[in-house]
Design an enzyme around this catalytic site. Structure first.
Site, short mmCIF file in Angstrom:
data_model
loop_
_atom_site.label_atom_id
_atom_site.label_comp_id
_atom_site.label_asym_id
_atom_site.label_seq_id
_atom_site.Cartn_x
_atom_site.Cartn_y
_atom_site.Cartn_z
N CYS A 281 61.39 34.10 -58.70
CA CYS A 281 62.64 33.60 -58.15
C CYS A 281 63.52 33.22 -59.33
CB CYS A 281 62.36 32.38 -57.27
SG CYS A 281 63.86 31.47 -56.88
N GLU B 271 14.99 26.24 -66.95
CA GLU B 271 16.24 26.31 -67.72
C GLU B 271 17.35 26.83 -66.82
OE1 GLU B 271 15.33 29.03 -70.93
OE2 GLU B 271 13.46 27.98 -71.35
N TYR C 42 23.87 30.05 -76.22
CA TYR C 42 22.70 29.18 -76.10
C TYR C 42 21.46 30.02 -76.36
CZ TYR C 42 24.85 25.04 -73.96
OH TYR C 42 25.57 23.90 -73.71
N CYS D 12 63.86 29.20 -51.34
CA CYS D 12 65.28 28.89 -51.44
C CYS D 12 66.17 30.07 -51.05
CB CYS D 12 65.63 28.43 -52.86
SG CYS D 12 65.54 29.74 -54.07
N ASP E 228 25.24 32.99 -66.45
CA ASP E 228 25.61 34.35 -66.13
C ASP E 228 26.46 34.91 -67.27
OD1 ASP E 228 25.74 36.62 -64.71
OD2 ASP E 228 27.18 35.90 -63.22
N CYS F 83 65.69 26.14 -57.48
CA CYS F 83 64.73 26.35 -56.39
C CYS F 83 63.81 25.14 -56.28
CB CYS F 83 63.90 27.61 -56.66
SG CYS F 83 62.63 27.88 -55.42
N LYS G 282 17.06 32.21 -57.92
CA LYS G 282 18.50 32.40 -57.77
C LYS G 282 19.10 31.45 -56.73
CE LYS G 282 20.40 35.92 -59.03
NZ LYS G 282 20.74 37.01 -59.91
N CYS H 114 63.53 34.81 -52.33
CA CYS H 114 62.55 33.74 -52.49
C CYS H 114 62.27 33.11 -51.13
CB CYS H 114 63.10 32.69 -53.45
SG CYS H 114 62.10 31.19 -53.51
N LYS I 228 20.19 29.33 -65.69
CA LYS I 228 20.42 30.77 -65.90
C LYS I 228 21.92 31.01 -65.99
CE LYS I 228 19.12 35.34 -64.22
NZ LYS I 228 20.46 35.90 -64.16
S1 IVH Z 1 14.57 34.58 -70.33
C1 IVH Z 1 11.85 38.16 -70.52
N1 IVH Z 1 16.13 32.46 -70.09
O1 IVH Z 1 19.06 36.33 -67.30
C2 IVH Z 1 12.68 36.96 -70.34
N2 IVH Z 1 16.99 34.59 -69.51
O2 IVH Z 1 17.10 39.10 -66.30
C3 IVH Z 1 14.06 37.26 -70.46
N3 IVH Z 1 19.34 34.55 -68.82
O3 IVH Z 1 20.00 39.05 -68.75
C4 IVH Z 1 15.03 36.27 -70.22
N4 IVH Z 1 19.65 32.39 -69.05
O4 IVH Z 1 20.07 37.19 -70.47
C5 IVH Z 1 16.01 33.80 -69.94
N5 IVH Z 1 17.40 30.53 -69.98
C6 IVH Z 1 17.29 31.86 -69.83
C7 IVH Z 1 18.36 32.66 -69.38
C8 IVH Z 1 18.18 34.03 -69.22
C9 IVH Z 1 20.20 33.55 -68.70
C10 IVH Z 1 19.65 35.98 -68.49
C11 IVH Z 1 19.13 36.96 -69.49
C12 IVH Z 1 18.90 38.21 -68.68
C13 IVH Z 1 18.76 37.70 -67.30
C14 IVH Z 1 17.35 37.86 -66.80
#
Ligand code: IVH
Length: 659
Positions: free
Chosen positions: A418, A112, A219, A403, A116, A423, A308, A400, A114
């Protein structure tokens, strides 16, 4: 009574379905206008029958008073974090260990994205959202239900009356993030460093009304209790989706380490195609029974890992600081950098936002700096890593750089601007803004061409584009007959684009794409927009006093009035095609007013605008057709005439009360 209850519930169900189609499936089947009408109808019925209001009604997304603080909640199962893998090897090691531990040859995984953002637990009881809790320390979190209720993709009621806990990620999309930051900057507030901080700030707002204005999204990625839901993570995701929540469509059931790596590499390369920030992929063992065998350490599960992406940070030398002049005359310092590779692209410059930012960072020319590409399109300087022995400070200029005009910093604003109306830098930016994809979509009108049009004096404002001819264009560098013709076609085509694009294209300060759409939708035409008083503008959704003032002033500036006139003459759309969604009800429709004498609190023009804004007509003389005569101080013969004809007479107070 019974009838109202049935009607209300029927309407709610209809609205819930449309909300689901719009916010979860992103496949609406009715227009925003129609949706708004349904919601208003429900609001009306509920106002008439307040005892029938329930917390899961679509009208109740923002309800209640601002909290004083957030209560805490202990999780039924701890919210763990994930271990990270930074390379293919580290990931393959993890996969090998997991397979060994589970005593199996090979495992299936779900990969999946990840995002942020911030993790959240949504607790549903009998299908109703009862609590939303942030991660906190993983054992106890903060209850932020009021704010989470404002997130449109979080259903207040599931498709089934079940009691479940759904975990997932709350985030702010990049477009929304940039808009929020621009608004903050214009309001003199600090920019959020990244979408994650912005989302966190919004979620921890004590006032849900403020949170509601930040378009957060959600999500889901896990459901508790997991094993009772279905035997695999892949099916659990489907289950979450079937309950009416959003699940990220970019996911993959993988049968090998290679497949996972391929998925991860694909998204590392395409992360900029998404409207949200991702910093890796989360890989989970698919079979829930194997997840249970693997268990967890104190900190993280053994059945999942975050793979990551490479960080988008780098260090380089700050070679110079140049000043750019924007469309509104804002002077923005830009850092010129020694070219450096960052996440696959070569970076040569970074934004410094404003002069205060330079002071805050304590950065000087020649220093080594840490740069980062986050949610903003342009990378930014995070910090100074090493001060250079030959460092020299950036010198603020009082004129500026383009100009030579006077520069002014108004109170409470971080930027200097300005002031010159002519300008060339401002004009160039205005043309690029007008031609942009979000405005009048004039393809081919890029920076090089704009430079030439301004420098040769062919175009003096955006309306000048509509007077260009083939000969003039062919006279420019790199401009053959064919490209001149194409450009003219593009310019001509922009005449038929929607009215809101014209509103946006004008570049009124603080008016983004969405505000332009709301203004166009609510007021319906340029004429009504130009007539609207500040109070009327404030009646438009999301328009506050400051924005109303900015719009009002812009539309009254003689230069702008003339420009709008030229644009109208050039054939641009000055009306919405959709019916006006005016939030100002047309209460005066069919009514004719005549003003006489002087009013205390408003000019004659303002009174006329208020009447016309509500669908009424303002006439000059009293006749049998006159509905009301508004009599101010020193009212004259018109008042007598009204008495004679038996026309109803209103004092200023009464007129105000009608508004
Ligand atoms: S699973 C025990 N799935 O990533 C499993 N986490 O440290 C816990 N995150 O802050 C998380 N997308 O909020 C999972 N598809 C995803 C995720 C996800 C983002 C975040 C989660 C956590 C950090 C993992």
């Amino acid at each position: 009574m019974r009838k109202a209850a049935t009607e209300i519930e029927h309407l709610r169900e209809k609205i819930r379905q449309h909300e689901y189609r719009y916010y979860v499936l992103a496949k609406p089947v009715i227009s925003d206008y129609e949706f708004d009408q349904l919601l208003r109808e429900l609001q009306r019925l509920e106002a008439e029958n307040p005892h029938l209001i329930t917390p899961d009604s679509p009208t109740q997304r923002v309800a209640g008073e601002p909290a004083k603080e957030f209560p805490s909640h202990s999780f039924s199962q701890p919210m763990l974090s994930l271990e990270n893998a930074y390379s293919r090897e580290e990931f393959a090691d993890w996969a090998r260990r997991a397979a060994q531990f589970a005593k199996t040859e090979s495992l299936d995984y779900v990969a999946e994205l990840k995002i942020d953002g911030l993790s959240i637990e949504l607790i549903y009881e009998d299908g109703l959202l009862s609590k939303a809790v942030t991660r906190g320390d993983g054992r106890t979190g903060e209850v932020v239900t009021g704010n989470v209720r404002t997130i449109r993709s979080v259903p207040l009621r599931l498709h089934e009356n079940v009691s479940v806990e759904i975990r997932g990620e709350i985030f702010l999309g990049l477009k929304a993030f940039r808009q929020l930051n621009d608004e903050r900057e214009q309001a003199g507030e600090d920019r959020f460093a990244n979408p994650r901080n912005a989302a966190a700030g919004s979620l921890r707002q004590l006032d849900p009304g403020v949170a509601a204005k930040r378009p957060l999204d959600f999500y889901g990625y896990s459901i508790l209790p997991a094993i009772s839901a279905s035997p695999t993570q892949a099916d659990n995701l489907k289950r979450i989706s079937a309950l009416g929540l959003k699940v990220n469509p970019h996911r993959k059931l993988c049968h090998s380490v290679d497949e996972v790596i391929e998925f991860s590499m694909h998204w590392e390369e395409h992360r900029d195609d998404l409207d949200y920030e991702i910093d890796g992929v989360v890989v989970k063992v698919n079979a829930i029974d194997i997840q249970e065998i693997l268990g967890a350490t104190a900190k993280s599960p053994r059945w999942a890992i975050a793979l990551k992406f490479r960080a988008r940070q780098a260090t380089t030398k700050l070679v110079d600081i140049r000043v750019q002049v924007g469309r509104t005359g804002a002077l923005t310092p830009v850092a010129v950098l020694e070219p450096v590779q960052l996440g696959g692209t070569t970076i040569r410059s970074a934004t410094l936002h404003n002069e205060d930012e330079i002071d805050r960072l304590g950065v000087q020319i020649n220093d080594r700096v840490l740069i980062e590409r986050g949610g903003d399109v342009i990378p930014k300087i995070v910090s100074v890593v090493e001060q250079a022995p030959d460092r020299r400070p950036f010198e603020k200029r009082s004129t500026c750089p383009v100009c030579g005009g006077e520069v002014y910093r108004s109170e409470g604003e971080a930027v200097r601007r300005c002031l010159s109306q002519t300008c060339p830098a401002k004009l160039k930016e205005a043309l690029l803004h007008w031609a942009g994809r979000r405005a009048l979509k004039i393809e081919g009108l890029g920076e090089r061409l704009v430079d030439q049009l301004v420098e040769t004096d062919l175009v003096r404002d955006v309306s000048g584009l509509y007077e260009l001819n083939q000969d003039q264009l062919e006279g420019l560098e790199r401009m053959g007959p064919k490209s001149a013709e194409n450009l003219l076609n593009e310019i001509a085509g922009s005449r038929s684009l929607e009215f809101w694009r014209v509103v946006f294209g004008l570049g009124i300060r603080h008016v983004g794409e969405r505000t332009a759409q709301l203004l166009a939708e609510h007021l319906g035409s340029m004429a009504r927009l130009q007539q609207a008083s500040q109070e009327e503008l404030e009646l438009v959704n999301e328009v506050g006093p400051k924005l109303a003032e900015s719009i009002y002033k812009f539309l009254r500036q003689p230069d702008n009035v003339a420009l709008i006139g030229r644009l109208r003459h050039a054939g641009l759309q000055m009306e919405s095609t959709a019916p006006p969604l005016s939030s100002i009800p047309a209460v005066f429709a069919g009514k004719t007013f005549v003003l006489t004498g002087t009013l205390d609190g408003m000019t004659r023009e303002e009174a006329t605008a208020l009447i016309e804004g509500r669908g009424g007509r303002a006439a000059k003389s009293v006749s049998k057709k006159t509905t009301y005569v508004i009599a101010g101080k020193d009212a004259g013969s018109k008042l007598d005439k009204a008495r004679e004809l038996g026309v109803q007479i209103l004092g200023e107070e009464e007129f105000r009360a009608m508004l």
